[in-house]
Scaffold this motif. Sequence first.
Motif, PDB file in Angstrom:
ATOM      1  N   HIS A  29     -23.002 -15.413 -19.202  1.00 32.44           N
ATOM      2  CA  HIS A  29     -23.820 -14.057 -18.558  1.00 32.44           C
ATOM      3  C   HIS A  29     -23.235 -12.806 -17.608  1.00 32.44           C
ATOM      4  O   HIS A  29     -22.000 -13.437 -16.492  1.00 32.44           O
ATOM      5  N   TYR A  30     -23.514 -11.518 -17.529  1.00 33.14           N
ATOM      6  CA  TYR A  30     -23.283 -11.216 -15.702  1.00 33.14           C
ATOM      7  C   TYR A  30     -24.348 -10.824 -14.878  1.00 33.14           C
ATOM      8  O   TYR A  30     -25.445 -10.770 -15.120  1.00 33.14           O
ATOM      9  N   TYR A  31     -23.756 -11.139 -14.020  1.00 30.80           N
ATOM     10  CA  TYR A  31     -24.786 -10.888 -12.809  1.00 30.80           C
ATOM     11  C   TYR A  31     -24.104  -9.949 -11.605  1.00 30.80           C
ATOM     12  O   TYR A  31     -23.354 -10.055 -11.226  1.00 30.80           O
ATOM     13  N   ASP A  32     -24.323  -8.569 -12.530  1.00 29.94           N
ATOM     14  CA  ASP A  32     -23.733  -7.235 -11.700  1.00 29.94           C
ATOM     15  C   ASP A  32     -22.370  -7.045 -12.406  1.00 29.94           C
ATOM     16  O   ASP A  32     -22.328  -7.037 -13.813  1.00 29.94           O
ATOM     17  N   LYS A  33     -21.704  -7.104 -11.840  1.00 32.96           N
ATOM     18  CA  LYS A  33     -20.300  -7.415 -12.243  1.00 32.96           C
ATOM     19  C   LYS A  33     -19.205  -8.452 -12.475  1.00 32.96           C
ATOM     20  O   LYS A  33     -18.655  -9.451 -13.340  1.00 32.96           O
ATOM     21  N   ASP A  34     -20.033 -10.045 -12.082  1.00 38.87           N
ATOM     22  CA  ASP A  34     -19.233 -10.793 -12.268  1.00 38.87           C
ATOM     23  C   ASP A  34     -20.222 -11.961 -13.399  1.00 38.87           C
ATOM     24  O   ASP A  34     -21.054 -11.793 -13.878  1.00 38.87           O
ATOM     25  N   PHE A  35     -19.069 -12.147 -14.020  1.00 42.80           N
ATOM     26  CA  PHE A  35     -18.894 -12.839 -15.578  1.00 42.80           C
ATOM     27  C   PHE A  35     -19.136 -14.289 -14.579  1.00 42.80           C
ATOM     28  O   PHE A  35     -18.401 -15.019 -14.791  1.00 42.80           O
ATOM     29  N   ASN A  36     -20.223 -15.036 -16.163  1.00 42.32           N
ATOM     30  CA  ASN A  36     -20.093 -15.826 -16.179  1.00 42.32           C
ATOM     31  C   ASN A  36     -20.337 -17.145 -17.417  1.00 42.32           C
ATOM     32  O   ASN A  36     -20.573 -16.710 -18.307  1.00 42.32           O
ATOM     33  N   ASN A  37     -19.422 -18.341 -17.423  1.00 42.20           N
ATOM     34  CA  ASN A  37     -19.506 -17.927 -19.298  1.00 42.20           C
ATOM     35  C   ASN A  37     -20.194 -19.821 -19.556  1.00 42.20           C
ATOM     36  O   ASN A  37     -19.891 -20.714 -18.083  1.00 42.20           O
ATOM     37  N   GLU A  38     -20.462 -19.807 -20.215  1.00 42.43           N
ATOM     38  CA  GLU A  38     -21.275 -21.338 -19.976  1.00 42.43           C
ATOM     39  C   GLU A  38     -19.405 -22.087 -20.859  1.00 42.43           C
ATOM     40  O   GLU A  38     -18.764 -22.014 -21.613  1.00 42.43           O
ATOM     41  N   ALA A  39     -20.164 -23.113 -20.280  1.00 38.56           N
ATOM     42  CA  ALA A  39     -18.811 -24.453 -20.274  1.00 38.56           C
ATOM     43  C   ALA A  39     -19.145 -24.505 -22.092  1.00 38.56           C
ATOM     44  O   ALA A  39     -17.116 -24.524 -22.444  1.00 38.56           O
ATOM     45  N   ASP A  40     -19.730 -24.124 -22.939  1.00 43.62           N
ATOM     46  CA  ASP A  40     -19.457 -24.814 -24.395  1.00 43.62           C
ATOM     47  C   ASP A  40     -18.638 -23.944 -25.206  1.00 43.62           C
ATOM     48  O   ASP A  40     -19.161 -23.655 -25.989  1.00 43.62           O
ATOM     49  N   THR A  41     -18.885 -22.464 -24.494  1.00 44.51           N
ATOM     50  CA  THR A  41     -18.840 -21.178 -25.582  1.00 44.51           C
ATOM     51  C   THR A  41     -17.397 -21.322 -25.661  1.00 44.51           C
ATOM     52  O   THR A  41     -16.288 -21.198 -25.165  1.00 44.51           O
ATOM     53  N   PRO A  42     -16.918 -21.029 -27.188  1.00 46.59           N
ATOM     54  CA  PRO A  42     -15.594 -21.240 -27.772  1.00 46.59           C
ATOM     55  C   PRO A  42     -14.607 -19.606 -27.313  1.00 46.59           C
ATOM     56  O   PRO A  42     -15.735 -18.961 -27.070  1.00 46.59           O
ATOM     57  N   ASP A  43     -13.699 -20.175 -26.339  1.00 47.68           N
ATOM     58  CA  ASP A  43     -12.965 -18.929 -26.334  1.00 47.68           C
ATOM     59  C   ASP A  43     -12.224 -18.439 -27.082  1.00 47.68           C
ATOM     60  O   ASP A  43     -12.173 -16.836 -26.726  1.00 47.68           O
ATOM     61  N   ASN A  44     -13.072 -18.244 -28.283  1.00 54.20           N
ATOM     62  CA  ASN A  44     -13.302 -17.066 -29.305  1.00 54.20           C
ATOM     63  C   ASN A  44     -13.626 -15.785 -29.324  1.00 54.20           C
ATOM     64  O   ASN A  44     -13.732 -14.285 -29.384  1.00 54.20           O
ATOM     65  N   PHE A  45     -15.018 -16.281 -28.299  1.00 54.13           N
ATOM     66  CA  PHE A  45     -16.158 -15.119 -27.948  1.00 54.13           C
ATOM     67  C   PHE A  45     -15.688 -14.499 -25.883  1.00 54.13           C
ATOM     68  O   PHE A  45     -15.035 -15.147 -25.042  1.00 54.13           O
ATOM     69  N   GLN A  46     -15.888 -13.273 -25.905  1.00 57.03           N
ATOM     70  CA  GLN A  46     -15.320 -12.328 -25.083  1.00 57.03           C
ATOM     71  C   GLN A  46     -16.286 -12.092 -24.677  1.00 57.03           C
ATOM     72  O   GLN A  46     -16.983 -11.364 -25.565  1.00 57.03           O
ATOM     73  N   SER A  47     -16.663 -10.802 -23.679  1.00 56.28           N
ATOM     74  CA  SER A  47     -17.251 -10.110 -23.346  1.00 56.28           C
ATOM     75  C   SER A  47     -17.168  -9.113 -22.437  1.00 56.28           C
ATOM     76  O   SER A  47     -16.305  -9.475 -21.567  1.00 56.28           O
ATOM     77  N   ARG A  48     -17.726  -7.742 -22.111  1.00 53.96           N
ATOM     78  CA  ARG A  48     -17.109  -6.585 -21.360  1.00 53.96           C
ATOM     79  C   ARG A  48     -18.597  -6.141 -21.132  1.00 53.96           C
ATOM     80  O   ARG A  48     -19.274  -5.787 -21.329  1.00 53.96           O
ATOM     81  N   ARG A  49     -18.331  -6.303 -19.812  1.00 60.51           N
ATOM     82  CA  ARG A  49     -19.553  -5.218 -19.077  1.00 60.51           C
ATOM     83  C   ARG A  49     -18.820  -4.258 -18.713  1.00 60.51           C
ATOM     84  O   ARG A  49     -18.557  -3.875 -17.109  1.00 60.51           O
ATOM     85  N   PRO A  50     -18.699  -2.660 -18.859  1.00 59.39           N
ATOM     86  CA  PRO A  50     -17.842  -2.056 -18.091  1.00 59.39           C
ATOM     87  C   PRO A  50     -18.585  -0.701 -17.443  1.00 59.39           C
ATOM     88  O   PRO A  50     -18.153  -0.114 -16.395  1.00 59.39           O
ATOM     89  N   ASN A  51     -20.137  -0.791 -17.370  1.00 57.10           N
ATOM     90  CA  ASN A  51     -21.359  -0.239 -16.721  1.00 57.10           C
ATOM     91  C   ASN A  51     -22.265  -1.205 -16.299  1.00 57.10           C
ATOM     92  O   ASN A  51     -22.318  -2.059 -17.077  1.00 57.10           O
ATOM     93  N   THR A  52     -23.507  -1.028 -15.643  1.00 60.64           N
ATOM     94  CA  THR A  52     -24.214  -1.520 -15.856  1.00 60.64           C
ATOM     95  C   THR A  52     -25.203  -1.336 -16.991  1.00 60.64           C
ATOM     96  O   THR A  52     -26.131  -2.139 -17.626  1.00 60.64           O
ATOM     97  N   SER A  53     -25.127  -0.239 -18.072  1.00 57.52           N
ATOM     98  CA  SER A  53     -25.841  -0.574 -19.142  1.00 57.52           C
ATOM     99  C   SER A  53     -25.598  -0.276 -20.455  1.00 57.52           C
ATOM    100  O   SER A  53     -25.944  -1.639 -21.181  1.00 57.52           O
ATOM    101  N   PHE A  54     -23.966  -0.770 -20.155  1.00 57.87           N
ATOM    102  CA  PHE A  54     -23.347  -1.980 -21.447  1.00 57.87           C
ATOM    103  C   PHE A  54     -23.054  -2.681 -21.263  1.00 57.87           C
ATOM    104  O   PHE A  54     -22.365  -3.176 -20.272  1.00 57.87           O
ATOM    105  N   CYS A  55     -22.947  -4.210 -22.712  1.00 55.39           N
ATOM    106  CA  CYS A  55     -22.216  -4.966 -22.069  1.00 55.39           C
ATOM    107  C   CYS A  55     -21.495  -5.693 -24.356  1.00 55.39           C
ATOM    108  O   CYS A  55     -22.795  -4.747 -24.557  1.00 55.39           O
TER     109      CYS A  55
END
Lengths: 113, 114
Positions: B48-74
């Motif tokens: 999840h993103y809290y504003d621009k801060d990215f928080n990855n769950e410990a067991d999420t595979p490295d194959n999964f990535q995320s981007r949040r360029p602005n408030t509206s999009f993820c």
Amino acid sequence: QQQVKQSPQSLIVQKGGISIINCAYENTAFDYFPWYQQFPGKGPALLIAIRPDVSEKKEGRFTISFNKSAKQFSLHIMDSQPGDSATYFCAAGKTTNAGKSTFGDGTTLTVKP
Amino acid sequence: DAMVIQNPRYQVTQFGKPVTLSCSQTLNHNVMYWYQQKSSQAPKLLFHYYDKDFNNEADTPDNFQSRRPNTSFCFLDIRSPGLGDAAMYLCATSRDKGFNEKLFFGSGTQLSVL
């Protein structure tokens, strides 16, 4: 990972009857217990949530009963309607981040006319 | 009026071919979450993103990535999808993280991997 055990897996109720779904959690630090309703092809929607400082919360036909000592909580749907047919998920987590709540495996409710 | 919008509704990709799923919100919420939900299973939080801060769950595979360029999009990027990654991917938002902050879910993207 902290477990949330939900039962039954599936439930069939006649229209007008009471649907009861139960959940049990392990982590005593949890202080946020929501229930979600999910229709096929849709995302979950928050139905009702409770904090452990109350034993019961009612919103319309939906009631959460909470037993802190037993680490159990349940959803009661009164006067169940065919439109209530959906999958219901309980969850448990912290009020500081509701989105990190651990979900139960879900209960598929069918309400027969 | 959809408030959390996920596109596409259905996505088919090939084994190993990168794929991106998108989520937009009209609520101006601070927090955005990505969940994976496999058939007849509970949603599982990926990050999840809290504003621009990215928080990855410990067991999420490295194959999964995320981007949040602005408030509206993820965006959820799966770098090399495997057959086991076939699932419904749910985006959710909340204004903040506290008890009274309701989660709003999108309708999900159903990903198939061939």
